[in-house]
Write an enzyme that holds these catalytic residues in place. Structure first.
Site, PDB file in Angstrom:
ATOM      1  N   TYR A  36       7.780 -13.143  -1.183  1.00 41.69           N
ATOM      2  CA  TYR A  36       7.059 -11.926  -1.568  1.00 41.69           C
ATOM      3  C   TYR A  36       8.000 -10.734  -1.542  1.00 41.69           C
ATOM      4  CZ  TYR A  36       3.845  -7.950  -1.067  1.00 41.69           C
ATOM      5  OH  TYR A  36       3.204  -6.754  -1.213  1.00 41.69           O
ATOM      6  N   GLU A  58      -4.874  -4.247   0.089  1.00 41.06           N
ATOM      7  CA  GLU A  58      -4.452  -3.363   1.181  1.00 41.06           C
ATOM      8  C   GLU A  58      -5.649  -2.955   2.030  1.00 41.06           C
ATOM      9  OE1 GLU A  58      -1.490  -2.731   2.148  1.00 41.06           O
ATOM     10  OE2 GLU A  58      -0.198  -3.116   0.414  1.00 41.06           O
ATOM     11  N   TRP A  66      -0.232  -8.394   7.153  1.00 37.19           N
ATOM     12  CA  TRP A  66      -0.103  -8.639   5.721  1.00 37.19           C
ATOM     13  C   TRP A  66       0.092 -10.127   5.453  1.00 37.19           C
ATOM     14  CZ3 TRP A  66      -1.656  -7.035   1.420  1.00 37.19           C
ATOM     15  CH2 TRP A  66      -1.084  -7.480   0.223  1.00 37.19           C
TER      16      TRP A  66
END
Length: 207
Positions: A36, A58, A66
């Site tokens: 990522y 988010e 995350w």
């Protein structure tokens, strides 16, 4: 986690991996996070769909890691019909209950309802500037240049202003810290550490 190869690199906050590339510690060990970081994080996202999806994710990340959201991203995309605003805006209470029963995503009613409300607000913005242009209008005049992880801001004057504007437009789960994370993720600011092989890679900011 692969250790930095010398003290200077450790002091700068980057970790050099087996491939010889320097990354922040958070992106150095987990293959999913590393991919990522290497391919997505900090690259410009300037289309409505992309910005809406990232605002949604988010928002779901608030209070969580995350990594958790990234691992669940395929399930999120399936559950929310690819985060197409025109589809999500039509969700009813039946869809909310469906999503609350989906173990593949984060089952938080307020965040689910916020994602639906944000689809409605996204569509409303088409009559004016559009979501992507609105978000990018809060790009600052300069970007941080962190050498250490502790030097990376968690919010800024611009993220506070963006948060306030989005809330005024009917968006939810768009607090200043969440919006700063969005700004980092879609290239509005560059918070790659000095020494990272990704610093300056967005083409928006010089290395």
């Amino acid at each position: 986690m692969t250790q930095a190869t010398n003290p200077a690199e450790a002091d700068r906050g980057v970790v050099v991996g087996d491939d010889g590339l320097a990354r922040p510690a958070w992106a150095a060990a987990d293959p999913l996070l590393r991919d990522y970081y290497d391919t997505e994080w900090g690259m410009p996202v300037t289309d409505e769909h992309g910005v809406y999806e990232r605002i949604s994710l988010e928002g779901f990340q608030a209070g969580l890691s995350w990594a958790t959201i990234l691992r669940k991203r395929p399930a999120f995309r399936a559950a929310f019909d690819g985060f197409v605003p025109d589809t999500v805006v039509g969700y009813t209470e039946t869809d909310v209950e469906r999503l609350m029963a989906d173990a593949g995503i984060v089952r938080n009613r307020r965040k689910i309802e916020a994602t639906i409300a944000n689809a409605r607000a996204t569509i409303a913005l088409r009559e004016e500037t559009g979501l992507a242009d609105l978000v990018w209008s809060f790009r600052p005049a300069d970007t941080p240049r962190p050498a250490w992880f502790e030097e990376i801001p968690t919010k800024s004057a611009e993220s506070v202003a963006l948060s306030n504007e989005l809330r005024r437009r009917g968006f939810a789960f768009v607090g200043p810290t969440t919006m700063y994370a969005l700004m980092e993720a879609i290239g509005i600011v560059d918070t790659h550490l000095f020494g990272s092989h990704r610093r300056g890679s967005s083409g928006i900011w010089p290395a």
